[in-house]
Motif scaffolding. Structure first.
Motif, short mmCIF file in Angstrom:
data_model
loop_
_atom_site.label_atom_id
_atom_site.label_comp_id
_atom_site.label_asym_id
_atom_site.label_seq_id
_atom_site.Cartn_x
_atom_site.Cartn_y
_atom_site.Cartn_z
N ARG A 196 0.83 -1.19 0.00
CA ARG A 196 0.00 0.00 0.00
C ARG A 196 0.87 1.25 0.00
N SER A 197 0.49 2.23 -0.80
CA SER A 197 1.16 3.53 -0.78
C SER A 197 0.29 4.50 0.02
N SER A 198 0.40 4.43 1.33
CA SER A 198 -0.38 5.30 2.21
C SER A 198 0.30 6.66 2.35
N ALA A 199 -0.40 7.60 2.95
CA ALA A 199 0.21 8.90 3.20
C ALA A 199 1.37 8.79 4.17
N ALA A 200 1.29 7.85 5.11
CA ALA A 200 2.40 7.66 6.04
C ALA A 200 3.63 7.15 5.32
N ARG A 201 3.42 6.21 4.42
CA ARG A 201 4.55 5.64 3.69
C ARG A 201 5.11 6.62 2.66
N GLY A 202 4.23 7.32 1.95
CA GLY A 202 4.68 8.20 0.88
C GLY A 202 5.19 9.54 1.34
N TYR A 203 4.51 10.14 2.31
CA TYR A 203 4.86 11.49 2.76
C TYR A 203 5.63 11.52 4.07
N LEU A 204 5.12 10.79 5.07
CA LEU A 204 5.69 10.97 6.40
C LEU A 204 7.02 10.26 6.58
N ARG A 205 7.11 9.03 6.11
CA ARG A 205 8.34 8.27 6.33
C ARG A 205 9.57 9.00 5.78
N PRO A 206 9.55 9.56 4.56
CA PRO A 206 10.74 10.27 4.08
C PRO A 206 11.08 11.51 4.89
N ALA A 207 10.08 12.08 5.60
CA ALA A 207 10.34 13.30 6.36
C ALA A 207 10.76 13.04 7.80
N MET A 208 10.61 11.82 8.28
CA MET A 208 10.83 11.57 9.70
C MET A 208 12.30 11.67 10.12
N GLY A 209 13.19 11.65 9.16
CA GLY A 209 14.59 11.83 9.50
C GLY A 209 15.01 13.28 9.63
#
Length: 546
Positions: A196-209
Motif C-alpha cells: 500500500r502507498s499510504s500517506a504515512a509511507r509516501g509522505y511521512l516516512r521520508p520526512a521523519m529523519g
C-alpha cells in the motif's frame, strides 16, 4: 506535565497531516510537531493491499465508530471506519484512486470558497502522485503517492467491461485524465509494488529523519489552548496518562478528520451554542456550522454466484489461500494485491443529466452483500452508490467527557432523490450483469435476489443492507457565509492561529472516492501556509525528546 514548542502543531497524522508534515518541514527553519492519537503503522495488514477488509473494525487501528441508528436505514447502527494511527484512513482504505469530476470542485467556488475551482486544484493533484505510466497535462510523475493499474485482472473482469459496453457505457482507458461521461474502466490503486502507498509511507516516512520534525504518537488531544480568540497550542494526555502541553508559535493545524476535527473544536468550546450547552461545555467562540453538513456516499451491493470464472472467493480459503500468500511473498502478485474493486463505472440514471451513480465491481462476493467476509463459493459483486447525495447529517458531542464518542448521524437516504437514485443504480447494475458477455458465468443473483423485483423491494434492500463507502466529508465546511467554519485559506472563523486542513472543509462531497482530493487539499494548503514564510525570520525553537 510535559511541555514542548514548535512553529506549527499538526493534530492528526492521517492523510492531510502526513502531507503537511512533509511539505512544511521542507523548510529547515520551520519546526513542526505532528501529534497522533494512534500508534505507528506496524500492523502487517496495513501494507498488504487486500488486508484492508480485516482492518475496518480493528480495535487499535480504527476508532470503531458507529452511526446513530436511523429509521431510513432500518434502525441500524452502521459501522463507520476511521483510521487511527500514522496514515489515518489512507492506511485502511480500499486503495482506490479516483479524482472527482471537474464540476465538483468548481461548485465549491460557486458556493463561496473563493479560488477553489478545478483549474486551480489540478496542479496539486499532479503534485501528490507518481502515475506509473508517465507524465501528461493531467497526471504527475514525481509525487509521494504511487498510483498504478491493477495487473492481470481476472477474466471475469474483462467480461464485465464488455457487458457494460453492450449496456451503453463507453470504455475509458484512464478515468483520471480522460473525459468522463457514462463509462466503464479499471480502477487505479495507491500501491507501490506489493505494498500500500499510504500517506504515512509516501509522505511521512521520508520526512521523519528531518531534525525539524517531531512525531508524537499515542497522544490524545483533549482541547485547544486559547488566549481569548487566539489558539496558542494544545493540551493532551499520553497513553501512560501523562499530561502534555504543546505550544504553537505560529499555528495549530487540525487534521483530525471529519469526526475528530469538529469533536476537538466542540471540546474546546468552539461551535454551536445549543450543542455545547447540551454537552455541558462553555461556549468560547460561537460557530454554528461546526459539526454540521456531514455528507457521505452510501453503498449497496448486487451479488452473483458464478461458475467457470476464477474469483477471490475460492482463492481466499484453505490451501488456495496458502498458495496465494506464497505467491505474494515470492512475486508480489495475486489476490492479496487486489483492492476494494477492480472494475469501476459511472452511469446516468433517468433522474439526472450527468453521471450520478458509481460502480465498484469486484471478482469476489461477501456474506450478505456487506464488505468483510468473503463467501466460500465463487462470486462477484457490484457495489452502487449515488455520487452527489442530497442528504446532510451531523457530528456532535453530547458529553464533555474526553472518552465519549460523538454522535455520528449521516442521515442517509433522507431525501426522495437519494432513495430513488439508489434504486435506479441497482437496476442499471442488473442490466450490465444481464448482458451475455458476463451472464454466461452467472448461476444466480444472491443479493438482493430475484424476489426483489419491484422498486419497493429494492428500496427495502437498500435500507436493510447499505453501508458507508468511507467518504465522509464536510463537517467544518469552507465558505463565506454564517454557517461556514473556515475561509478559503482554511483559517477558522473568529479565531487566530487556527487552521483546519482535512476532508471536513469540503463544502460538498466529490462525486467519486475522496482520498485523492484530500491529498490535493493538503498539498494546496501547504502552499498557502508556506508562501508568507519568506517574510518571517527563523523562529526560535527548543526541541525536546517527546
Amino acid at each position: 506535565m510535559r511541555s514542548y514548542t514548535a512553529d506549527y502543531v499538526i493534530v492528526g497524522a492521517g492523510t492531510a497531516g502526513c502531507v503537511l508534515a512533509n511539505r512544511l518541514t521542507e523548510d529547515p527553519n520551520i519546526k513542526v510537531i505532528l501529534v497522533e492519537a494512534g500508534e505507528r503503522d506496524r500492523h502487517p495488514f496495513i501494507h498488504v493491499p487486500a488486508g484492508f477488509v480485516r482492518l475496518l473494525d480493528h480495535p487499535t487501528v480504527t476508532w470503531r465508530y458507529h452511526t446513530q441508528a436511523d429509521a431510513e436505514t432500518s434502525g441500524r447502527a452502521i459501522l463507520f471506519p476511521r483510521g487511527r494511527g500514522l496514515g489515518g484512513s489512507s492506511a485502511i482504505n480500499g486503495l482506490l484512486y479516483v479524482r472527482p469530476f471537474a464540476e465538483d470542485i468548481d461548485s465549491w467556488e460557486q458556493s463561496g470558497a473563493n479560488g477553489w475551482n478545478f483549474g486551480n486544484c489540478l496542479p496539486f493533484y499532479r503534485r501528490s502522485e507518481t502515475w506509473t505510466e508517465g507524465s501528461s497535462p493531467q497526471r504527475g510523475t514525481h509525487g509521494p503517492i504511487q498510483v498504478s493499474r491493477v495487473e492481470n485482472p481476472p477474466e471475469i473482469c474483462g467480461a464485465v467491461v464488455q457487458a457494460a459496453q453492450k449496456a451503453g457505457l463507453q470504455f475509458v482507458d484512464d478515468p483520471n485524465s480522460d473525459t468522463r461521461g457514462p463509462s466503464i474502466w479499471y480502477y487505479q490503486q495507491t500501491r507501490d509494488g506489493r505494498r500500500r502507498s499510504s500517506a504515512a509511507r509516501g509522505y511521512l516516512r521520508p520526512a521523519m529523519g528531518r531534525s525539524n520534525l517531531t512525531v508524537v504518537t499515542g497522544l490524545q488531544v483533549s482541547r485547544l489552548e486559547m488566549n481569548g480568540t487566539h489558539v496558542s497550542g494544545i493540551n493532551g494526555t499520553t497513553s501512560a496518562d501523562i499530561p502534555v502541553q504543546i505550544r504553537a508559535t505560529r499555528e495549530v493545524i487540525l487534521s483530525a478528520g471529519v469526526i475528530g476535527t469538529p469533536r476537538l473544536l466542540e471540546m474546546s468550546g468552539i461551535g454551536d451554542k445549543d450543542v455545547l450547552d447540551n454537552a455541558g461545555i462553555k461556549t468560547r467562540i460561537a460557530l454554528p456550522g461546526v459539526g454540521n453538513n456531514l455528507q457521505d456516499h452510501y453503498v449497496v451491493r448486487l451479488g452473483y454466484r458464478v461458475r467457470g470464472a476464477g474469483t477471490a472467493n475460492e482463492r481466499s480459503h484453505g490451501l488456495a489461500l496458502a498458495r496465494e500468500m506464497m505467491r505474494y511473498v515470492v512475486s508480489g502478485t495475486g489476490v492479496l494485491t487486489y483492492s476494494a474493486a477492480i472494475v469501476g463505472g459511472f452511469a446516468q440514471t433517468r433522474l439526472a443529466t450527468r453521471p450520478d451513480v458509481q460502480f465498484v465491481i469486484a471478482p469476489g462476493s461477501f456474506v450478505a452483500g456487506r464488505i468483510g467476509v468473503l463467501e466460500s463459493e465463487p462470486g462477484v459483486s457490484c457495489g452502487v452508490w449515488q455520487m452527489r447525495p442530497q442528504s446532510r447529517g451531523h457530528v456532535h458531542l453530547t458529553s464533555s467527557e474526553i472518552t465519549a464518542a460523538p454522535t455520528i448521524a449521516p442521515s442517509y437516504l433522507s431525501t426522495e432523490l437519494d432513495r430513488n437514485t439508489m434504486v435506479e443504480g441497482l437496476k442499471i447494475g442488473r442490466r450490465i450483469f444481464a448482458q451475455p458477455e458476463v451472464a454466461r458465468y452467472i448461476v444466480d443473483e444472491t443479493v438482493p435476489g430475484r424476489q426483489a423485483e419491484t422498486d419497493e423491494a429494492l428500496l427495502q434492500y437498500v435500507r436493510d443492507n447499505g453501508s458507508t463507502v468511507y467518504h465522509a466529508v464536510g463537517t467544518c465546511r469552507m465558505g463565506d457565509d454564517a454557517m461556514s467554519v473556515v475561509d478559503s485559506e482554511m483559517r477558522v472563523r473568529g479565531t487566530t492561529g487556527l487552521r483546519i486542513v482535512d476532508g471536513s472543509v469540503m463544502p460538498s462531497i466529490t462525486s467519486t472516492n475522496t482520498n485523492a482530493t484530500v491529498l490535493m487539499l493538503a498539498e494546496r494548503a501547504a502552499d498557502m501556509i508556506r508562501l508568507p514564510m519568506a517574510e518571517h525570520a527563523a523562529s526560535t525553537y527548543s526541541k525536546e525528546s517527546v
